[in-house]
Write an enzyme that holds these catalytic residues in place. Structure first.
Site, short mmCIF file in Angstrom:
data_model
loop_
_atom_site.label_atom_id
_atom_site.label_comp_id
_atom_site.label_asym_id
_atom_site.label_seq_id
_atom_site.Cartn_x
_atom_site.Cartn_y
_atom_site.Cartn_z
N MET A 1 125.30 52.05 36.53
CA MET A 1 125.67 53.41 36.19
C MET A 1 126.46 53.49 34.89
O MET A 1 126.17 54.29 34.01
CB MET A 1 126.50 53.98 37.35
CG MET A 1 126.75 55.42 37.24
SD MET A 1 126.92 56.17 38.85
CE MET A 1 128.30 55.28 39.53
N SER A 8 134.47 56.73 33.37
CA SER A 8 134.95 57.63 34.44
C SER A 8 134.05 58.86 34.56
O SER A 8 133.85 59.38 35.65
CB SER A 8 136.40 58.05 34.15
OG SER A 8 137.23 56.91 34.13
N THR A 35 128.02 44.31 37.20
CA THR A 35 128.29 43.14 38.02
C THR A 35 126.99 42.43 38.39
O THR A 35 126.05 43.06 38.88
CB THR A 35 129.04 43.57 39.31
OG1 THR A 35 130.26 44.17 38.92
CG2 THR A 35 129.33 42.38 40.21
N ASP A 117 131.40 55.69 48.41
CA ASP A 117 132.49 55.69 49.40
C ASP A 117 132.51 54.37 50.16
O ASP A 117 133.59 53.79 50.39
CB ASP A 117 132.30 56.85 50.40
CG ASP A 117 132.65 58.20 49.78
OD1 ASP A 117 133.16 58.21 48.65
OD2 ASP A 117 132.39 59.22 50.43
N GLU A 119 131.35 51.53 49.06
CA GLU A 119 131.79 50.49 48.13
C GLU A 119 133.32 50.45 48.10
O GLU A 119 133.93 49.38 48.17
CB GLU A 119 131.24 50.75 46.73
CG GLU A 119 131.68 49.66 45.75
CD GLU A 119 131.28 49.93 44.30
OE1 GLU A 119 130.73 51.00 44.00
OE2 GLU A 119 131.54 49.04 43.46
N ARG A 145 159.57 24.39 46.44
CA ARG A 145 160.24 24.34 45.14
C ARG A 145 161.77 24.34 45.33
O ARG A 145 162.31 25.23 46.00
CB ARG A 145 159.81 25.55 44.30
CG ARG A 145 160.56 25.72 43.01
CD ARG A 145 160.16 24.71 41.98
NE ARG A 145 160.86 24.93 40.72
CZ ARG A 145 160.89 24.06 39.73
NH1 ARG A 145 160.24 22.90 39.84
NH2 ARG A 145 161.53 24.33 38.62
N GLN A 156 168.26 34.86 48.82
CA GLN A 156 167.90 36.17 49.40
C GLN A 156 167.01 37.00 48.48
O GLN A 156 166.19 37.79 48.96
CB GLN A 156 169.16 36.94 49.77
CG GLN A 156 169.83 36.35 51.01
CD GLN A 156 171.02 37.17 51.49
OE1 GLN A 156 171.47 38.09 50.81
NE2 GLN A 156 171.53 36.83 52.64
N GLY A 224 157.65 29.78 35.88
CA GLY A 224 156.83 29.43 34.71
C GLY A 224 155.45 28.92 35.10
O GLY A 224 154.46 29.19 34.41
N ALA A 247 135.02 50.20 40.32
CA ALA A 247 134.68 51.14 41.41
C ALA A 247 135.48 52.43 41.29
O ALA A 247 135.91 53.03 42.28
CB ALA A 247 134.90 50.49 42.79
C1 LIG Z 1 134.65 43.59 36.26
C2 LIG Z 1 134.00 44.93 36.25
C3 LIG Z 1 132.81 45.11 36.96
C4 LIG Z 1 132.16 46.34 36.94
N1 LIG Z 1 130.95 46.47 37.60
C5 LIG Z 1 130.25 47.63 37.47
C6 LIG Z 1 128.93 47.75 38.02
O1 LIG Z 1 128.39 46.84 38.65
N2 LIG Z 1 128.25 48.91 37.82
C7 LIG Z 1 128.78 49.94 37.13
O2 LIG Z 1 128.12 50.96 37.00
N3 LIG Z 1 130.03 49.86 36.59
C8 LIG Z 1 130.77 48.74 36.74
N4 LIG Z 1 132.03 48.63 36.16
C9 LIG Z 1 132.54 49.74 35.38
C10 LIG Z 1 133.71 50.48 36.00
O3 LIG Z 1 133.28 51.28 37.06
C11 LIG Z 1 134.36 51.28 34.85
O4 LIG Z 1 135.00 50.33 33.99
C12 LIG Z 1 135.35 52.31 35.35
O5 LIG Z 1 134.69 53.33 36.06
C13 LIG Z 1 136.14 52.94 34.20
O6 LIG Z 1 135.34 53.32 33.14
P1 LIG Z 1 135.73 52.89 31.64
O7 LIG Z 1 135.94 51.42 31.65
O8 LIG Z 1 134.71 53.43 30.71
O9 LIG Z 1 137.11 53.57 31.37
P2 LIG Z 1 137.41 55.13 30.88
O10 LIG Z 1 136.61 56.04 31.71
O11 LIG Z 1 137.16 55.11 29.41
O12 LIG Z 1 138.91 55.23 31.22
C14 LIG Z 1 139.98 54.76 30.38
C15 LIG Z 1 141.30 55.26 30.97
O13 LIG Z 1 141.33 56.70 30.97
C16 LIG Z 1 141.57 57.17 32.29
N5 LIG Z 1 140.87 58.42 32.52
C17 LIG Z 1 139.57 58.71 32.25
N6 LIG Z 1 139.28 59.95 32.64
C18 LIG Z 1 140.41 60.49 33.17
C19 LIG Z 1 140.77 61.74 33.74
N7 LIG Z 1 139.89 62.74 33.88
N8 LIG Z 1 142.04 61.92 34.17
C20 LIG Z 1 142.96 60.91 34.06
N9 LIG Z 1 142.69 59.72 33.53
C21 LIG Z 1 141.43 59.49 33.09
C22 LIG Z 1 141.06 56.06 33.20
O14 LIG Z 1 141.61 56.16 34.51
C23 LIG Z 1 141.49 54.82 32.45
O15 LIG Z 1 142.84 54.57 32.70
C24 LIG Z 1 132.72 47.41 36.21
C25 LIG Z 1 133.92 47.23 35.51
C26 LIG Z 1 134.55 46.01 35.52
C27 LIG Z 1 135.84 45.85 34.74
#
Ligand SMILES: Cc1cc2nc3c(=O)[nH]c(=O)nc-3n(C[C@H](O)[C@H](O)[C@H](O)COP(=O)(O)OP(=O)(O)OC[C@H]3O[C@@H](n4cnc5c(N)ncnc54)[C@H](O)[C@@H]3O)c2cc1C
Length: 265
Positions: A1, A8, A35, A117, A119, A145, A156, A224, A247
């Site tokens: 996707m 996002s 992934t 959901d 996932e 350690r 504590q 460390g 996700a």
């Molecule tokens: C290891 C890994 C595996 C993944 N595997 C898959 C996969 O198999 N398939 C797949 O489709 N995707 C996958 N993803 C993608 C993942 O779902 C996205 O990275 C994620 O949804 C965020 O999108 P972005 O990285 O473009 O960040 P952005 O959307 O660019 O977000 C950047 C920042 O802005 C914030 N932000 C964005 N919009 C808003 C808003 N409206 N309000 C407040 N804050 C906001 C975000 O929360 C984030 O902090 C994977 C990502 C990683 C790191």
């Protein structure tokens, strides 16, 4: 996707297209952060079949990765979760039989909502496994350690960290288990809205936050050595960080929860 310009806002900003051509669809576009993409035999890909309809014009397709026009552009270099490769996938005039469509034409949102959901509910237990292991090795380390002539577990402030880690894990674990129980028997098409949508987002939000908290304290207890790349606690720390991003990010999870809470206003 996910695409380079669509994270996002994966549905709204999606640019990959699927154009109907006889009994095939022709896919063009690219996907990022996928992934297991670099080693997959089959991928489930979302593309716009009716771009003028925005998020409502998306369809889902099964694509066999030996189809001409499919290519793995790159395997990405991740800070953690390195046992599972993540990559960029490119579709260039990739012809996919129309029968490979999952769901109805322009029905991609329903397909993705039916899975997201679940996932989120499943990923809670990735988080809990990482957090529980981090606590386990922190207890072992604290007992063995020695500083100031005593095990650091006798101090504590170290005891307090262990107690807080345990409490965060148990709180998140209870919510995760309750959510998993609610997912059992969920009918197809029931996800993506209502109580289950809100609860799965809340469960992964809490599980990811708890895991980050626990990992941070686990590194602290290891001193460390926790900062050294070759230690297990360092690997867990690097791996666990993604749980607040993948996700759907923590922010997106909060948008889902508040969206459901405020639905009828
Ligand atoms: C290891 C890994 C595996 C993944 N595997 C898959 C996969 O198999 N398939 C797949 O489709 N995707 C996958 N993803 C993608 C993942 O779902 C996205 O990275 C994620 O949804 C965020 O999108 P972005 O990285 O473009 O960040 P952005 O959307 O660019 O977000 C950047 C920042 O802005 C914030 N932000 C964005 N919009 C808003 C808003 N409206 N309000 C407040 N804050 C906001 C975000 O929360 C984030 O902090 C994977 C990502 C990683 C790191």
């Amino acid at each position: 996707m996910t695409e380079p310009g669509a994270g996002s806002d994966a549905l709204g900003s999606m640019r990959t297209t699927a154009r109907k051509d006889g009994d095939h669809y022709v896919l063009n576009g690219s996907k990022i952060f996928i992934t297991n993409g670099p080693i997959a035999d089959i991928v489930l890909v979302y593309a716009k079949t009716s771009p003028e309809k925005g998020a409502k014009g998306i369809s889902a397709f099964i694509v066999e990765t030996d189809t001409p026009g499919f290519k793995v552009a790159q395997k990405l270099n991740k800070m953690g979760f390195r046992g599972s490769p993540t990559g960029e996938l490119v579709f260039e005039d990739c012809r996919v039989p129309a029968k490979n469509m999952v769901g109805k034409p322009d029905g991609g949102v329903a397909v993705t909502m039916s899975g997201l959901d679940l996932e989120r509910a499943i990923v809670c237990f990735n988080a809990m496994g990482i957090a529980r292991r981090a606590l386990e090795i922190s207890i072992d380390y604290a007992k063995t350690r020695q500083q100031f002539g005593k095990p650091i577990a006798s101090f504590q402030m170290v005891q307090a960290m262990l107690a807080e880690m345990y409490t965060e894990i148990e709180a998140a674990r209870s919510l995760s288990l309750r959510t998993a129980a609610m997912c059992e028997g969920l009918e197809e098409g029931e996800g993506g809205r209502g109580e289950i949508h809100k609860l799965t987002a809340a469960a992964i939000f809490k599980a990811a936050a708890a895991t980050s908290f626990v990992l941070d304290r686990a590194v602290q207890i290891h001193g460390g050595s926790g900062y050294m790349r070759d230690t297990e606690v360092n690997r867990l720390y690097r791996t666990g960080r993604v749980l607040e991003v993948g996700a759907g990010t923590q922010e997106v999870r909060k948008l889902i929860i508040s969206g459901e809470l405020l639905k009828n206003i």
